[in-house]
Design a protein around this motif. Structure first.
Motif, mmCIF file in Angstrom:
data_model
loop_
_atom_site.group_PDB
_atom_site.id
_atom_site.type_symbol
_atom_site.label_atom_id
_atom_site.label_comp_id
_atom_site.label_asym_id
_atom_site.label_seq_id
_atom_site.Cartn_x
_atom_site.Cartn_y
_atom_site.Cartn_z
ATOM 1 N N LEU A 234 0.819 -1.202 0.000
ATOM 2 C CA LEU A 234 0.000 0.000 0.000
ATOM 3 C C LEU A 234 0.859 1.261 0.000
ATOM 4 C CD1 LEU A 234 -2.656 -1.063 2.667
ATOM 5 C CD2 LEU A 234 -2.848 -1.207 0.166
ATOM 6 N N PHE A 235 0.362 2.313 -0.676
ATOM 7 C CA PHE A 235 1.050 3.596 -0.761
ATOM 8 C C PHE A 235 0.111 4.714 -0.309
ATOM 9 C CE2 PHE A 235 3.429 0.851 -3.486
ATOM 10 C CZ PHE A 235 4.736 1.309 -3.439
ATOM 11 N N ARG A 236 0.721 5.786 0.230
ATOM 12 C CA ARG A 236 -0.051 6.945 0.674
ATOM 13 C C ARG A 236 0.564 8.207 0.093
ATOM 14 N NH1 ARG A 236 0.195 10.249 5.436
ATOM 15 N NH2 ARG A 236 1.855 8.923 6.246
ATOM 16 N N ASP A 237 -0.269 9.105 -0.396
ATOM 17 C CA ASP A 237 0.171 10.380 -0.954
ATOM 18 C C ASP A 237 0.654 11.277 0.177
ATOM 19 O OD1 ASP A 237 0.454 12.906 -2.084
ATOM 20 O OD2 ASP A 237 -1.337 12.739 -3.330
ATOM 21 N N VAL A 238 1.962 11.608 0.174
ATOM 22 C CA VAL A 238 2.543 12.469 1.212
ATOM 23 C C VAL A 238 3.161 13.711 0.585
ATOM 24 C CG1 VAL A 238 2.942 10.572 2.834
ATOM 25 C CG2 VAL A 238 4.739 11.176 1.170
ATOM 26 N N THR A 239 2.672 14.093 -0.595
ATOM 27 C CA THR A 239 3.258 15.218 -1.318
ATOM 28 C C THR A 239 3.268 16.481 -0.471
ATOM 29 O OG1 THR A 239 2.316 14.257 -3.336
ATOM 30 C CG2 THR A 239 3.200 16.490 -3.484
#
Length: 560
Positions: A234-239
């Motif tokens: 799983l990936f999470r947007d941390v921009t």
């Protein structure tokens, strides 16, 4: 030409193989008529057809072409099945996968490899083992899309994009894997270009009274996105959380490196017609140091058309320097790292012959194994009718090669590409890697209106080399971001493990170091992303050495 064996360190210590050079002399003969003396042998030859690679990029639609049609595509060298032989990935609306045999031949395995079910406006690629299972995975960037492809134990790739939580991108361009937080898992950065859709106007612009494609200044920017790897696929947007939103956008080139010796991966971002970004990793957050570092602009203080990028220590001072490709009549910038501050050096380095060209793909590579990083560039204009607009300008342009002459200048060696390799192309993506395991770095280039160029390194000479295949245990499995320091022949050379850089492309993850005339490395030190350091002594040259993190010795069971 020296053709080193690919062996483990264990076998190298048992016996060292020597290959004496020999020649034949003819007896007396009648003197022939005078003839022109042959020029020097080519250092790169285009062997695409003989290698068995069949693929063609085409640009559909009306002419003249618009900005989306001429963005181009990327390519990759990767070992997806862990057999020790590099394979080839070609990115397009229908990606293609070719399995290499390590001896110069390739077989089309697009179907068995799971690539034939993919469809989309795919542009670029990033290669890295994001789930640490020992098999490299692939992210494909795309216009209105994108795909995360999980490697199923070297048998085939499976699309897991939606399950991973990675959203379709508006106009994904170059992308890169890097462990931004040191947790041993690879994170993903995807650059985005401009806002452009079916209803966007203008589609075309006028130049010198002629209708042609528009430049990026005609469109609003899109901005890149940073995904943190949460584990479990799983990936999470941390921009925003990481400060990676502090960018002007219109990104075409991206690459990670620890340029400041902090032990953390920072990120260079090249933007088209906008200031470049240098996201310095402060630990838990990026600081945009582009302007402060001197990498945001050219020598005159102007923003340039930033395209492909790459990191490498071209002057062997132990610090990583940055090169950024640009538009016609703009300097192809080489920013020398002077300890965190950078100085743009291209005029002093003898790179003025790049000025007439629109440069995209770029790689630092030591093609002659002399211990100095050389430079290869793919060129091609973005206006298919530019010859009607600007006298002397061409759409198709030659690939360029520059030889490093001791860290203070470069001499152009493009004339030593064979005729097929130096033919004008619509150059875009560029990747490097030793696909036939002969100890010399080869190249793969994209012609956006033609076939790939598989460029075999035929430089010969007496230069020795060493390649390291890293297997991490605490760090990310591929060891991306690891620093390799080699002491040989009285010199200290620093290289890094990476697959990113160039334009829309990904390269061999093995770390290649030219050793010049030295037949062994007196000392090899690997500083892993985890901070752990492994050191080896008296390592014979001319081999691919597999090193496992924390062992201090190569893993003989994984030798190729």
């Amino acid at each position: 030409m020296r053709r080193p064996a690919v062996i483990s360190l264990l076998s190298a210590l048992i016996a060292a193989a020597a290959f004496p050079l020999c020649g034949c002399r003819r007896g007396p003969a009648a003197e022939p008529a005078p003839a022109a003396r042959p020029g020097p042998a080519p250092v790169f030859a285009d062997v695409t057809e003989a290698a068995g690679i069949r693929y063609r990029w085409e640009i559909p639609g009306k002419r003249p072409l618009n900005i989306l049609q001429t963005i181009g595509n990327g390519c990759a060298f990767l070992d997806y099945d862990n057999d020790g032989a590099l394979d080839v990935l070609l990115v397009g609306p229908k990606p293609a996968l070719f399995r290499g045999n390590g001896k110069g031949r390739f077989e089309d395995v697009t179907g068995p490899g799971g690539m034939d079910s993919l469809s989309g406006h795919f542009l670029g690629c990033a290669v890295g083992d994001y789930d640490n299972d020992g098999f490299v995975d692939v992210y494909l960037s795309a216009y209105r899309g994108g795909a995360l492809l999980r490697n199923e134990a070297g048998k085939a790739f499976r699309d897991v994009t939606r399950r991973a939580g990675i959203r379709p991108q508006p106009w994904g361009t170059s992308c890169a894997w890097g462990d931004i937080d040191g947790d041993g898992r690879l994170d993903l950065y995807v650059g985005n270009y401009v806002q452009f859709g079916p209803s966007t106007r203008p589609r075309l612009c006028r130049s010198n009274g002629i209708e042609t494609g528009c430049g990026p200044d005609a469109y609003k920017p899109e901005r890149g996105v940073l995904y943190r790897n949460q584990g479990g696929g799983l990936f999470r947007d941390v921009t925003r959380a990481w400060g990676a939103d502090k960018t002007a956008g219109k990104t075409l080139g991206v690459a990670f490196v620890d340029y400041d010796g902090s032990g953390r991966q920072s990120l260079a971002v090249a933007n088209d017609g906008q200031p470049g970004d240098l996201f310095r990793n402060r630990g838990g957050r990026f600081e945009n140091a582009g302007t402060a570092s001197g990498t945001a602009y050219d020598r005159s203080g102007n923003a340039h058309a930033g395209m492909g990028v790459d990191w490498g220590d071209y002057d062997n001072d132990g610090l990583f320097d940055l090169t950024v490709m640009t538009f016609r009549q703009e300097a192809k910038c080489v920013y020398r790292n002077d300890g965190g501050a950078f100085v743009e050096m291209s005029p002093r380095l003898g790179l003025n012959s790049t000025l007439p060209y629109v440069a995209f793909g770029v790689r630092w590579l030591d093609y002659d194994n002399d211990g100095w990083l050389d430079l290869m560039i793919t060129n091609g204009h973005v206006l298919d009718n530019v010859a009607d607009i600007n006298q002397g300008a061409t759409y198709r342009q030659p690939t360029q090669l520059f030889r490093n002459t001791g860290g203070s200048s470069f001499e152009e060696a493009s004339a030593r590409l064979d005729p097929k390799a130096r033919r004008p192309i619509v150059g875009r993506g560029l990747a490097t890697g030793d696909y036939d395991n002969d100890g010399r770095v080869d190249a793969l280039a994209v012609d956006s209106e033609g076939t790939p160029l598989l460029l075999h390194n035929e430089s010969g000479g007496d230069g020795h080399g060493l390649s390291l295949r890293l297997i991490a245990t605490t760090s990310n499995r591929d060891g991306l971001g690891a620093l390799v320091t080699v002491e040989a022949g009285g010199r200290k050379l620093v290289r890094h493990c990476h697959t990113d850089g160039s334009y829309l492309s990904s390269s061999d993850k093995r770390v290649h170091i030219g050793l010049g005339t030295a037949t062994q490395a007196d000392r090899v030190t690997v500083r892993w992303p985890s901070g752990r350091t492994d050191t080896l002594r008296m390592v014979p040259a001319d081999q691919v050495l597999t090193l496992r993190e924390g062992s201090g010795v190569p893993d003989a069971s994984a030798a190729q």
